[in-house]
Design a protein around this motif. Sequence first.
Motif, PDB file in Angstrom:
ATOM      1  N   GLN A 178       0.830  -1.218   0.000  1.00  0.00           N
ATOM      2  CA  GLN A 178       0.000   0.000   0.000  1.00  0.00           C
ATOM      3  C   GLN A 178       0.858   1.259   0.000  1.00  0.00           C
ATOM      4  OE1 GLN A 178      -2.543  -0.764   3.390  1.00  0.00           O
ATOM      5  NE2 GLN A 178      -4.187  -1.498   2.083  1.00  0.00           N
ATOM      6  N   LYS A 179       1.949   1.232   0.766  1.00  0.00           N
ATOM      7  CA  LYS A 179       2.856   2.382   0.812  1.00  0.00           C
ATOM      8  C   LYS A 179       3.497   2.607  -0.560  1.00  0.00           C
ATOM      9  CE  LYS A 179       6.575   4.310   3.543  1.00  0.00           C
ATOM     10  NZ  LYS A 179       7.994   4.095   3.482  1.00  0.00           N
ATOM     11  N   GLU A 180       3.917   1.521  -1.200  1.00  0.00           N
ATOM     12  CA  GLU A 180       4.546   1.603  -2.519  1.00  0.00           C
ATOM     13  C   GLU A 180       3.562   2.144  -3.565  1.00  0.00           C
ATOM     14  OE1 GLU A 180       7.843   0.898  -5.191  1.00  0.00           O
ATOM     15  OE2 GLU A 180       7.752   0.881  -3.005  1.00  0.00           O
ATOM     16  N   ILE A 181       2.306   1.694  -3.497  1.00  0.00           N
ATOM     17  CA  ILE A 181       1.282   2.191  -4.428  1.00  0.00           C
ATOM     18  C   ILE A 181       1.131   3.690  -4.266  1.00  0.00           C
ATOM     19  CG2 ILE A 181      -1.216   2.221  -4.901  1.00  0.00           C
ATOM     20  CD1 ILE A 181      -1.185  -0.817  -4.281  1.00  0.00           C
ATOM     21  N   GLN A 182       1.067   4.141  -3.024  1.00  0.00           N
ATOM     22  CA  GLN A 182       0.920   5.573  -2.750  1.00  0.00           C
ATOM     23  C   GLN A 182       2.082   6.362  -3.352  1.00  0.00           C
ATOM     24  OE1 GLN A 182       0.715   6.327   1.447  1.00  0.00           O
ATOM     25  NE2 GLN A 182      -0.763   7.971   1.197  1.00  0.00           N
ATOM     26  N   GLU A 183       3.299   5.853  -3.177  1.00  0.00           N
ATOM     27  CA  GLU A 183       4.489   6.533  -3.717  1.00  0.00           C
ATOM     28  C   GLU A 183       4.476   6.549  -5.247  1.00  0.00           C
ATOM     29  OE1 GLU A 183       7.876   4.609  -1.960  1.00  0.00           O
ATOM     30  OE2 GLU A 183       7.320   5.246   0.059  1.00  0.00           O
ATOM     31  N   LEU A 184       4.079   5.425  -5.856  1.00  0.00           N
ATOM     32  CA  LEU A 184       4.051   5.360  -7.324  1.00  0.00           C
ATOM     33  C   LEU A 184       2.979   6.285  -7.898  1.00  0.00           C
ATOM     34  CD1 LEU A 184       4.617   1.546  -7.921  1.00  0.00           C
ATOM     35  CD2 LEU A 184       6.177   3.399  -8.494  1.00  0.00           C
ATOM     36  N   ARG A 185       1.863   6.409  -7.213  1.00  0.00           N
ATOM     37  CA  ARG A 185       0.810   7.326  -7.690  1.00  0.00           C
ATOM     38  C   ARG A 185       1.279   8.766  -7.631  1.00  0.00           C
ATOM     39  NH1 ARG A 185      -4.479   4.124  -5.357  1.00  0.00           N
ATOM     40  NH2 ARG A 185      -4.752   2.841  -7.209  1.00  0.00           N
ATOM     41  N   LYS A 186       2.040   9.115  -6.593  1.00  0.00           N
ATOM     42  CA  LYS A 186       2.620  10.464  -6.507  1.00  0.00           C
ATOM     43  C   LYS A 186       3.608  10.680  -7.651  1.00  0.00           C
ATOM     44  CE  LYS A 186       2.340  11.173  -1.530  1.00  0.00           C
ATOM     45  NZ  LYS A 186       3.089  11.237  -0.268  1.00  0.00           N
ATOM     46  N   LYS A 187       4.414   9.645  -7.921  1.00  0.00           N
ATOM     47  CA  LYS A 187       5.400   9.724  -9.006  1.00  0.00           C
ATOM     48  C   LYS A 187       4.695   9.969 -10.338  1.00  0.00           C
ATOM     49  CE  LYS A 187       8.853   6.925 -11.397  1.00  0.00           C
ATOM     50  NZ  LYS A 187       9.534   5.626 -11.458  1.00  0.00           N
ATOM     51  N   LEU A 188       3.605   9.230 -10.576  1.00  0.00           N
ATOM     52  CA  LEU A 188       2.851   9.377 -11.816  1.00  0.00           C
ATOM     53  C   LEU A 188       2.268  10.784 -11.932  1.00  0.00           C
ATOM     54  CD1 LEU A 188       2.131   7.541 -14.183  1.00  0.00           C
ATOM     55  CD2 LEU A 188       0.058   6.892 -12.974  1.00  0.00           C
ATOM     56  N   PHE A 189       1.736  11.288 -10.821  1.00  0.00           N
ATOM     57  CA  PHE A 189       1.182  12.641 -10.777  1.00  0.00           C
ATOM     58  C   PHE A 189       2.249  13.665 -11.157  1.00  0.00           C
ATOM     59  CE2 PHE A 189       0.215  16.520  -8.362  1.00  0.00           C
ATOM     60  CZ  PHE A 189      -1.076  16.783  -8.805  1.00  0.00           C
ATOM     61  N   ASN A 190       3.436  13.529 -10.560  1.00  0.00           N
ATOM     62  CA  ASN A 190       4.534  14.461 -10.854  1.00  0.00           C
ATOM     63  C   ASN A 190       5.030  14.319 -12.285  1.00  0.00           C
ATOM     64  OD1 ASN A 190       4.561  15.689  -8.314  1.00  0.00           O
ATOM     65  ND2 ASN A 190       5.837  14.064  -7.462  1.00  0.00           N
ATOM     66  N   LEU A 191       5.028  13.084 -12.798  1.00  0.00           N
ATOM     67  CA  LEU A 191       5.454  12.868 -14.185  1.00  0.00           C
ATOM     68  C   LEU A 191       4.536  13.599 -15.166  1.00  0.00           C
ATOM     69  CD1 LEU A 191       6.407   9.084 -14.258  1.00  0.00           C
ATOM     70  CD2 LEU A 191       7.896  10.985 -14.854  1.00  0.00           C
ATOM     71  N   ARG A 192       3.248  13.619 -14.858  1.00  0.00           N
ATOM     72  CA  ARG A 192       2.304  14.313 -15.747  1.00  0.00           C
ATOM     73  C   ARG A 192       2.616  15.805 -15.819  1.00  0.00           C
ATOM     74  NH1 ARG A 192      -2.023  10.935 -13.143  1.00  0.00           N
ATOM     75  NH2 ARG A 192      -2.199   9.129 -14.483  1.00  0.00           N
ATOM     76  N   PHE A 193       2.958  16.398 -14.672  1.00  0.00           N
ATOM     77  CA  PHE A 193       3.333  17.813 -14.670  1.00  0.00           C
ATOM     78  C   PHE A 193       4.616  18.029 -15.470  1.00  0.00           C
ATOM     79  CE2 PHE A 193       0.623  18.477 -10.868  1.00  0.00           C
ATOM     80  CZ  PHE A 193      -0.082  19.565 -11.365  1.00  0.00           C
ATOM     81  N   GLN A 194       5.584  17.148 -15.262  1.00  0.00           N
ATOM     82  CA  GLN A 194       6.842  17.267 -15.992  1.00  0.00           C
ATOM     83  C   GLN A 194       6.613  17.119 -17.489  1.00  0.00           C
ATOM     84  OE1 GLN A 194       9.391  14.334 -14.262  1.00  0.00           O
ATOM     85  NE2 GLN A 194       9.642  15.446 -12.333  1.00  0.00           N
ATOM     86  N   GLN A 195       5.694  16.240 -17.869  1.00  0.00           N
ATOM     87  CA  GLN A 195       5.407  16.037 -19.287  1.00  0.00           C
ATOM     88  C   GLN A 195       4.816  17.313 -19.896  1.00  0.00           C
ATOM     89  OE1 GLN A 195       2.218  13.364 -20.369  1.00  0.00           O
ATOM     90  NE2 GLN A 195       3.420  12.571 -22.078  1.00  0.00           N
ATOM     91  N   GLN A 196       3.926  17.966 -19.160  1.00  0.00           N
ATOM     92  CA  GLN A 196       3.320  19.200 -19.664  1.00  0.00           C
ATOM     93  C   GLN A 196       4.361  20.285 -19.878  1.00  0.00           C
ATOM     94  OE1 GLN A 196       0.215  20.072 -16.820  1.00  0.00           O
ATOM     95  NE2 GLN A 196      -1.342  19.185 -18.147  1.00  0.00           N
ATOM     96  N   ARG A 197       5.390  20.284 -19.038  1.00  0.00           N
ATOM     97  CA  ARG A 197       6.463  21.277 -19.177  1.00  0.00           C
ATOM     98  C   ARG A 197       7.525  20.820 -20.161  1.00  0.00           C
ATOM     99  NH1 ARG A 197       6.363  21.797 -12.973  1.00  0.00           N
ATOM    100  NH2 ARG A 197       7.884  20.133 -13.140  1.00  0.00           N
ATOM    101  N   GLY A 198       7.346  19.626 -20.727  1.00  0.00           N
ATOM    102  CA  GLY A 198       8.292  19.116 -21.712  1.00  0.00           C
ATOM    103  C   GLY A 198       9.581  18.589 -21.107  1.00  0.00           C
TER     104      GLY A 198
END
Length: 69
Positions: free
Chosen positions: A20-40
């Motif tokens: 459960q802890k790992e899932i939470q961390e990976l979801r945060k990572k995915l969220f941050n990746l989406r922002f990084q993708q928008q900024r190129g």
Amino acid sequence: MSKLNERRKQISEMTEGEAQKEIQELRKKLFNLRFQQQRGEVKDNRVFAQTKKDIARLLHRLTLLEGEK
């Protein structure tokens, strides 16, 4: 052993709390990746698929653990 097999083995040995802890961390990572993708800033788009697959593997592990109860 390949990285994928090592990761699968690692996940298969996790406890419910660890998964459960790992899932939470990976979801945060995915969220941050989406922002990084928008900024190129994302250079390797495979990271999205790999992260999603890891989340799915962990969710499956939790399902298996629930079945053992």
